[in-house]
Scaffold this motif. Structure first.
Motif, PDB file in Angstrom:
ATOM      1  N   UNK A  88      -1.605  16.739  -5.805  1.00  0.00           N
ATOM      2  CA  UNK A  88      -0.667  16.914  -4.781  1.00  0.00           C
ATOM      3  C   UNK A  88       0.053  15.323  -4.711  1.00  0.00           C
ATOM      4  N   UNK A  89      -0.559  14.401  -4.699  1.00  0.00           N
ATOM      5  CA  UNK A  89      -0.059  13.082  -4.518  1.00  0.00           C
ATOM      6  C   UNK A  89       0.933  12.870  -5.780  1.00  0.00           C
ATOM      7  N   UNK A  90       0.320  12.975  -6.929  1.00  0.00           N
ATOM      8  CA  UNK A  90       1.336  12.671  -8.022  1.00  0.00           C
ATOM      9  C   UNK A  90       2.502  13.495  -7.868  1.00  0.00           C
ATOM     10  N   UNK A  91       2.440  14.895  -7.652  1.00  0.00           N
ATOM     11  CA  UNK A  91       3.653  15.866  -7.517  1.00  0.00           C
ATOM     12  C   UNK A  91       4.468  15.465  -6.538  1.00  0.00           C
ATOM     13  N   UNK A  92       3.922  14.994  -5.342  1.00  0.00           N
ATOM     14  CA  UNK A  92       4.841  14.703  -4.434  1.00  0.00           C
ATOM     15  C   UNK A  92       5.860  13.452  -4.411  1.00  0.00           C
ATOM     16  N   UNK A  93       5.106  12.405  -5.084  1.00  0.00           N
ATOM     17  CA  UNK A  93       5.996  11.323  -5.350  1.00  0.00           C
ATOM     18  C   UNK A  93       7.410  11.383  -5.868  1.00  0.00           C
ATOM     19  N   UNK A 113      -0.989   5.693 -11.032  1.00  0.00           N
ATOM     20  CA  UNK A 113      -0.112   5.916 -10.016  1.00  0.00           C
ATOM     21  C   UNK A 113       1.282   5.152 -10.062  1.00  0.00           C
ATOM     22  N   UNK A 114       1.068   3.803  -9.991  1.00  0.00           N
ATOM     23  CA  UNK A 114       2.083   2.959 -10.281  1.00  0.00           C
ATOM     24  C   UNK A 114       3.092   3.183 -11.474  1.00  0.00           C
ATOM     25  N   UNK A 115       2.252   3.814 -12.354  1.00  0.00           N
ATOM     26  CA  UNK A 115       3.255   4.153 -13.552  1.00  0.00           C
ATOM     27  C   UNK A 115       4.336   4.949 -13.053  1.00  0.00           C
ATOM     28  N   UNK A 116       4.257   5.812 -12.170  1.00  0.00           N
ATOM     29  CA  UNK A 116       5.269   6.935 -11.895  1.00  0.00           C
ATOM     30  C   UNK A 116       6.443   6.078 -11.201  1.00  0.00           C
ATOM     31  N   UNK A 144      -3.826  -4.139  -9.364  1.00  0.00           N
ATOM     32  CA  UNK A 144      -2.672  -4.704  -9.949  1.00  0.00           C
ATOM     33  C   UNK A 144      -2.475  -4.035 -11.268  1.00  0.00           C
ATOM     34  N   UNK A 145      -1.103  -3.737 -11.590  1.00  0.00           N
ATOM     35  CA  UNK A 145      -0.531  -3.248 -12.691  1.00  0.00           C
ATOM     36  C   UNK A 145       0.726  -4.077 -13.099  1.00  0.00           C
ATOM     37  N   UNK A 146       0.562  -4.467 -14.467  1.00  0.00           N
ATOM     38  CA  UNK A 146       1.261  -5.421 -15.145  1.00  0.00           C
ATOM     39  C   UNK A 146       1.825  -6.521 -14.097  1.00  0.00           C
ATOM     40  N   UNK A 147       0.854  -7.121 -13.578  1.00  0.00           N
ATOM     41  CA  UNK A 147       0.963  -8.272 -12.839  1.00  0.00           C
ATOM     42  C   UNK A 147       1.326  -8.151 -11.288  1.00  0.00           C
ATOM     43  N   UNK A 148       1.762  -6.991 -10.884  1.00  0.00           N
ATOM     44  CA  UNK A 148       2.108  -6.904  -9.623  1.00  0.00           C
ATOM     45  C   UNK A 148       1.065  -5.881  -9.043  1.00  0.00           C
ATOM     46  N   UNK A 149       1.023  -5.952  -7.553  1.00  0.00           N
ATOM     47  CA  UNK A 149      -0.019  -5.512  -6.578  1.00  0.00           C
ATOM     48  C   UNK A 149       0.725  -4.279  -6.175  1.00  0.00           C
ATOM     49  N   UNK A 320      -4.891   0.848  -0.073  1.00  0.00           N
ATOM     50  CA  UNK A 320      -3.811   1.421   0.904  1.00  0.00           C
ATOM     51  C   UNK A 320      -2.588   1.149   0.111  1.00  0.00           C
ATOM     52  N   UNK A 321      -1.846   2.462  -0.035  1.00  0.00           N
ATOM     53  CA  UNK A 321      -0.643   2.317  -0.806  1.00  0.00           C
ATOM     54  C   UNK A 321       0.631   2.941   0.046  1.00  0.00           C
ATOM     55  N   UNK A 322       1.734   2.221  -0.304  1.00  0.00           N
ATOM     56  CA  UNK A 322       2.888   2.634   0.507  1.00  0.00           C
ATOM     57  C   UNK A 322       3.644   3.284  -0.692  1.00  0.00           C
ATOM     58  N   UNK A 323       4.311   4.526  -0.308  1.00  0.00           N
ATOM     59  CA  UNK A 323       5.228   5.383  -1.338  1.00  0.00           C
ATOM     60  C   UNK A 323       6.554   4.709  -1.244  1.00  0.00           C
ATOM     61  N   UNK A 324       7.332   5.070  -2.174  1.00  0.00           N
ATOM     62  CA  UNK A 324       8.995   4.564  -2.218  1.00  0.00           C
ATOM     63  C   UNK A 324       9.662   5.704  -1.439  1.00  0.00           C
ATOM     64  N   UNK A 325       9.284   6.856  -1.464  1.00  0.00           N
ATOM     65  CA  UNK A 325      10.134   7.848  -0.890  1.00  0.00           C
ATOM     66  C   UNK A 325       9.835   8.411   0.345  1.00  0.00           C
TER      67      UNK A 325
END
Length: 436
Positions: A88-93, A113-116, A144-149, A320-325
């Motif tokens: 559900x998380x991946x589809x809702x993003x 998840x960051x790849x999305x 971290x993914x590609x140097x970013x947290x 703890x993750x913050x979404x973009x949308x």
């Protein structure tokens, strides 16, 4: 120790695969109805979507503390079905129904998840927390993914061996300081009619525990390289780990492989099982079984099998993750700037009864506090848990392979070849995706 049960933490799904589609469909409806809708929360409130009802009270406690330091209140929202939660998380993003914030896994699951592109870069928040002394910089790689947290640590659980000090005293043994001590303790307990070790494939996900523990004790560098696709399961060092476990089966040191963690915790408290490997979050289960820290519940870090190996310990930490949308994106980012604040961390970790990623906040439970002091004092190398290491699809399949080994220990060579065949393909797919 933790205020939630094993399945409530960033742990592998225990739901049978045949129920996945039904659960996912039901959970998707739940998300659309009440989790991360376009309307969001009222001003001053930010939703945190997670997989654990047992984390709701700690999150609410953290939210009350954050209200006092940042004028925001965190509102926990839960989908307790772990497999459907991830789907559900991946589809809702990709929609306007993305939750504001997430309780997620660290490691490769967070990278996936960051790849999305649907979760926010929190590098500035991380750097600011480290500068204030609010976070252990050695944890950065796990988020971290590609140097970013892309996530901030929520809890800090160590993987240790629980035992009953009264039972150890009764049989004249001490928590082991060397690998030889560990073997001698197991032998003494068995001769005194106490099952030395808990091992299980119940619920499927625990099948990785013993492989993780033995391999990281014998060769932590190889464990780290294997988990990150730089070494192979067919290497003699991986075979040595499973051969060691097979020898424990030969000595009849294990509980039945269908004994779950709840029953094993009670068996430790009541003197039927000697040592139980698990994350410090298992503490609440031990307490519910009548355990009292320091009296009939203690814990130790399994000693290194190789004295020249770098001393290490397995850890796990939710992100703890913050979404973009998310509809309350600006407030979600404000929450991330204050998440590791000592007041917020104190409220959260004390309610959770587990370790804290903010070094300024001591663990409320004395057993966990002593473990944290040892880990930091001895500068143990923190190795991320098996479940968070490697492409998620590979981890899922490898857990099943290890469950097969636990049920048939003599199959270790065949199991290792199967795991490496899976790994070759999974890492190829992962690395191709990295190039796009």
């Amino acid at each position: 120790m933790s205020g939630s049960k094993p399945t409530a933490h960033p742990a592998p799904p225990a739901v049978a695969r045949r129920t996945l589609l039904t659960a996912a469909a039901a959970a998707a409806g739940t998300l659309a109805a009440g989790c991360g809708t376009a309307e969001g929360q009222p001003p001053g409130k930010v939703a945190v979507f997670g997989d654990s009802a047992a984390w709701s009270a700690p999150m609410a406690a953290a939210g009350a503390a954050m209200k006092s330091v940042a004028g925001l209140r965190l509102v926990p929202e839960v989908n307790p079905s772990l497999e459907s939660f991830e789907q559900v998380v991946k589809s809702s993003l990709r929609t306007n129904k993305a939750p504001d914030m997430l309780k997620y896994w660290s490691g490769y699951r967070l990278r996936d998840l960051a790849r999305t592109g649907g979760v926010a870069d929190l590098s500035r928040q991380w750097d600011a927390a480290v500068a204030r002394g609010w976070a252990d910089r050695s944890l950065r790689e796990a988020f971290t993914y590609r140097g970013r947290v892309y996530g901030l640590p929520m809890n800090l659980a160590y993987w240790v061996f629980f035992y009953n000090p009264e039972v150890f005293a009764e049989h004249g043994v001490q928590p082991p300081r060397t690998w030889g001590d560990f073997l001698a303790v197991a032998d003494r307990l068995q001769r005194n009619k106490v099952t030395p070790l808990h091992g299980t494939a119940d619920g499927r996900w625990p099948s990785f525990i013993w492989f993780q523990e033995i391999l990281s004790r014998q060769d932590p560098r190889f464990y780290d390289d294997l988990m990150n696709g730089r070494e192979k399961y067919t290497d003699p060092r991986a075979e040595r780990a499973l051969r060691t476990l097979a020898s424990f089966f030969d000595k009849d040191w294990f509980t039945p492989m269908d004994m779950n963690h709840t029953d094993a915790a009670a068996a430790v408290v009541h003197g039927k099982v000697g040592m139980l490997p698990c994350g410090t979050w298992l503490g609440s289960t031990l307490m519910e079984a009548g355990g009292k820290p320091g009296k009939n519940v203690g814990a130790f870090v399994l000693p290194m099998a190789e004295p020249n190996a770098r001393p290490s310990v397995i850890f796990e930490s939710s992100a703890l993750v913050a979404t973009v949308k998310g509809p309350d994106h600006a407030e979600a980012l404000r929450a991330t700037r204050n998440w590791l604040h000592p007041a917020v961390m104190r409220a959260f970790s004390q309610a959770l009864q587990d370790g804290c990623p903010n070094p300024e906040v001591p663990a409320a439970n004395p057993v966990v506090a002593a473990l944290a002091e040892k880990v930091r004092g001895d500068r143990l190398w923190l190795l991320n848990r098996f479940w968070e290491q490697g492409p998620p699809e590979l981890v899922e399949a490898t857990v099943d392979d290890l469950a097969g080994f636990l049920l048939n220990p003599s199959s270790y060579r065949e199991v290792l070849r199967t795991m490496q065949d899976r790994a070759d393909e999974a890492w190829k797919v992962w690395r191709e995706a990295e190039r796009t």
